[in-house]
Scaffold this motif. Structure first.
Motif, PDB file in Angstrom:
ATOM      1  N   VAL A 351       0.958  -1.273   0.011  1.00 54.17           N
ATOM      2  CA  VAL A 351       0.010   0.030   0.088  1.00 54.17           C
ATOM      3  C   VAL A 351       0.824   1.400   0.096  1.00 54.17           C
ATOM      4  O   VAL A 351       0.516   2.227  -0.657  1.00 54.17           O
ATOM      5  N   LEU A 352       1.994   1.478   0.791  1.00 57.18           N
ATOM      6  CA  LEU A 352       2.810   2.523   0.918  1.00 57.18           C
ATOM      7  C   LEU A 352       3.545   2.686  -0.677  1.00 57.18           C
ATOM      8  O   LEU A 352       3.632   3.722  -1.138  1.00 57.18           O
ATOM      9  N   ASP A 353       3.891   1.514  -1.232  1.00 58.82           N
ATOM     10  CA  ASP A 353       4.612   1.630  -2.501  1.00 58.82           C
ATOM     11  C   ASP A 353       3.583   2.257  -3.503  1.00 58.82           C
ATOM     12  O   ASP A 353       3.967   3.198  -4.352  1.00 58.82           O
ATOM     13  N   GLN A 358       2.692   7.030  -7.317  1.00 60.26           N
ATOM     14  CA  GLN A 358       1.936   8.201  -8.009  1.00 60.26           C
ATOM     15  C   GLN A 358       1.708   7.813  -9.319  1.00 60.26           C
ATOM     16  O   GLN A 358       1.879   8.673 -10.183  1.00 60.26           O
ATOM     17  N   THR A 359       1.014   6.669  -9.586  1.00 54.09           N
ATOM     18  CA  THR A 359       0.556   6.129 -10.768  1.00 54.09           C
ATOM     19  C   THR A 359      -0.604   6.914 -11.176  1.00 54.09           C
ATOM     20  O   THR A 359      -1.575   7.273 -10.239  1.00 54.09           O
ATOM     21  N   VAL A 360      -1.009   6.791 -12.446  1.00 54.23           N
ATOM     22  CA  VAL A 360      -2.172   7.710 -12.935  1.00 54.23           C
ATOM     23  C   VAL A 360      -3.555   7.152 -12.230  1.00 54.23           C
ATOM     24  O   VAL A 360      -4.284   7.995 -11.867  1.00 54.23           O
ATOM     25  N   GLY A 367      -7.325  10.373  -1.951  1.00 55.55           N
ATOM     26  CA  GLY A 367      -6.467   9.943  -0.793  1.00 55.55           C
ATOM     27  C   GLY A 367      -5.386   9.061  -1.257  1.00 55.55           C
ATOM     28  O   GLY A 367      -4.452   8.771  -0.638  1.00 55.55           O
ATOM     29  N   ALA A 368      -5.730   8.570  -2.587  1.00 55.01           N
ATOM     30  CA  ALA A 368      -4.633   7.755  -3.209  1.00 55.01           C
ATOM     31  C   ALA A 368      -3.237   8.441  -3.367  1.00 55.01           C
ATOM     32  O   ALA A 368      -2.315   7.719  -3.205  1.00 55.01           O
ATOM     33  N   ALA A 369      -3.199   9.247  -4.028  1.00 53.78           N
ATOM     34  CA  ALA A 369      -1.979  10.196  -4.352  1.00 53.78           C
ATOM     35  C   ALA A 369      -1.307  10.609  -3.209  1.00 53.78           C
ATOM     36  O   ALA A 369      -1.886  11.302  -2.397  1.00 53.78           O
ATOM     37  N   TRP A 370       0.096  10.597  -3.434  1.00 58.30           N
ATOM     38  CA  TRP A 370       0.732  11.299  -2.287  1.00 58.30           C
ATOM     39  C   TRP A 370       0.937  12.643  -2.211  1.00 58.30           C
ATOM     40  O   TRP A 370       1.010  13.159  -3.527  1.00 58.30           O
TER      41      TRP A 370
END
Ligand code: NAD
Ligand code: MG
Length: 401
Positions: A351-353, A358-360, A367-370
């Motif tokens: 999950v951290l990876d 930062q994939t599309v 919340g998914a994007a860093w």
């Protein structure tokens, strides 16, 4: 001597009950003005109300409030009910708020305490770790006082020199119940084995986190944020006896350690009165019996949780929130028998990876994007927290999100 008014959040847990034990033996020093709890132990909470007569009790649900009213009858104090009730208590007038809630739920109460300007005795390390610079920048100097034993040890040892004389922090770890095992020997360990901590009796989540070393990962980030020491200048060392609670190494080669038998009442008492000490809070070390203290390096291959925390801390921003959220969901999955022990940190890694990659497709999910420190907000932290939780939940149920 002034009586310090204490608001205690999470009163029915391990830290909460030990805090009330310290208070009960120092009634002339402290008054409990308010308590909060999740409501799973109503009989204990009712007894605490009878013993400490708080003016207000906060509970998250009306079911819990009804149960407490029933247990106390006409002796029931004012109740504050709802998901924000602990946060409202944290913003009340008092001398010190002790936040002993478990997990990310402690973030809003932490922020409310700091905004009000009240001293925050912080057991809930998760709120500091996930809020990161949002929390430290909201805190005035000296306002944030650590309850965690290692961080209390740092605070005490840091009194021995100046900040610019510190070379590194040495964070001690008991190693948990599985110290010395190989990954192969960990594959089939049970929940009961993970819950059997050798030195400390604590809540469920922190006990499992001690067995995976995720607790040490969170504590690494906690130390970095509290004392502004670079992550690479914090070394984790395994010390199975849990007597040396952590150490500070100074530039001249001197190391200052804080030692006491494992008893959380010591750091709790110190946090309630910091920088002063309460007399006779806990038993000191005995020097009449032969004793040995041992130290060994951490096996980072078998227990990758500290290295994962280093990666999350180096990225900062929303990454530590995802590290914590994925772990909380994975701990639930392990306790419910859905995944094995090694899958806890494996899930956190995946999950951290994903969050850091930062994939599309990640960018299209809230919340998914860093998000980096510079753009961080409470909303971003909470969104990352719920994404990390959902993603870990999906992985542990082998579903796609
Ligand atoms: P615990 O599970 O024993 O207790 C948690 C308490 O929080 C309970 O009173 C519970 O009712 C309450 N709570 C949970 N969710 C809540 C919510 N949403 N609103 C209000 N109350 C809520 O946990 P613990 O072991 O006491 O740990 C508490 C915190 O202290 C954790 O952050 C942990 O990492 C930290 N800590 C604990 C120890 C220890 O020795 N137990 C040591 C160092 C740090
Ligand atoms: Mg600790």
């Amino acid at each position: 001597m002034d009586v310090r008014e204490v608001v205690l959040l999470g009163s029915t847990g391990s830290i909460g009950t030990q805090t009330l034990d310290v208070v009960s033996r120092n009634r002339d020093r402290f008054a409990i003005t308010a308590l909060s709890a999740a409501g799973s132990r109503i009989d204990l909470l009712a007894q605490q109300v009878r013993d400490f007569s708080p003016k207000v009790v906060a509970l998250p649900t009306s079911e819990a409030a009804d149960a407490l009213r029933k247990a106390l009858g006409t002796d029931c104090p004012e109740l504050s009910v709802g998901p924000d009730a602990s946060t409202e208590l944290a913003a009340a007038d008092c001398d010190v708020v002790l936040n002993a809630i478990t997990g990310a739920a402690g973030l809003r109460p932490t922020m409310a305490t700091l905004a009000r300007g009240t001293t925050l005795a912080l057991a809930n390390k998760e709120s500091l770790v996930i809020g990161g610079r949002l929390v430290t920048s909201a805190a005035a100097p000296g306002q944030l006082v650590a309850v965690d034993s290692e961080h209390s040890a740092f605070a005490q040892a840091l009194r021995a020199g100046r900040a610019d004389e510190v070379r590194r922090l040495i964070l001690t770890a008991s190693g948990g119940p599985f110290r010395g095992r190989t990954a192969d020997q960990l594959r089939d360990v049970t929940v009961a084995q993970a819950l059997a901590h050798p030195n400390w009796s604590m809540g469920r989540v922190i006990t499992i986190n001690s067995s995976t070393l995720v607790n040490k990962g969170l504590e690494l980030l906690e130390a970095h944020l509290l004392y502004d020491v670079a992550l690479e200048d914090i070394t984790v060392v395994v010390h199975p006896q849990s007597i040396v609670h952590s150490m500070v190494e100074y530039v001249d080669g001197s190391t200052i350690a804080q030692a006491s038998p494992p008893d959380m009442r010591l750091p709790i008492g110190l946090a309630l009165t910091w920088p002063d000490r309460l007399p006779d809070v806990a038993a000191p070390c005995s020097w009449t019996d032969p004793t040995s203290w041992t130290f060994e390096p951490l096996d980072n291959e078998t227990f990758p949780a500290v290295d994962l925390a280093r990666a999350a801390g180096a990225a900062a921003g929303t990454a530590p929130a995802v590290y914590n959220a994925a772990n909380e969901a994975a701990v639930d999955a392990f306790c419910e028998g859905r995944i094995g022990f090694l899958d806890i940190t494996a899930t956190v890694r995946i999950v951290l990876d994903e969050h850091l990659a930062q994939t599309v497709d990640v960018k299209s999910t809230p919340g998914a994007a860093w998000i980096a420190d510079g753009d961080l907000s409470i909303q971003a932290v909470l969104a990352a927290d719920s994404w990390g939780r959902r993603r870990a939940e999906a992985i542990t149920r082998k579903e796609s999100e």
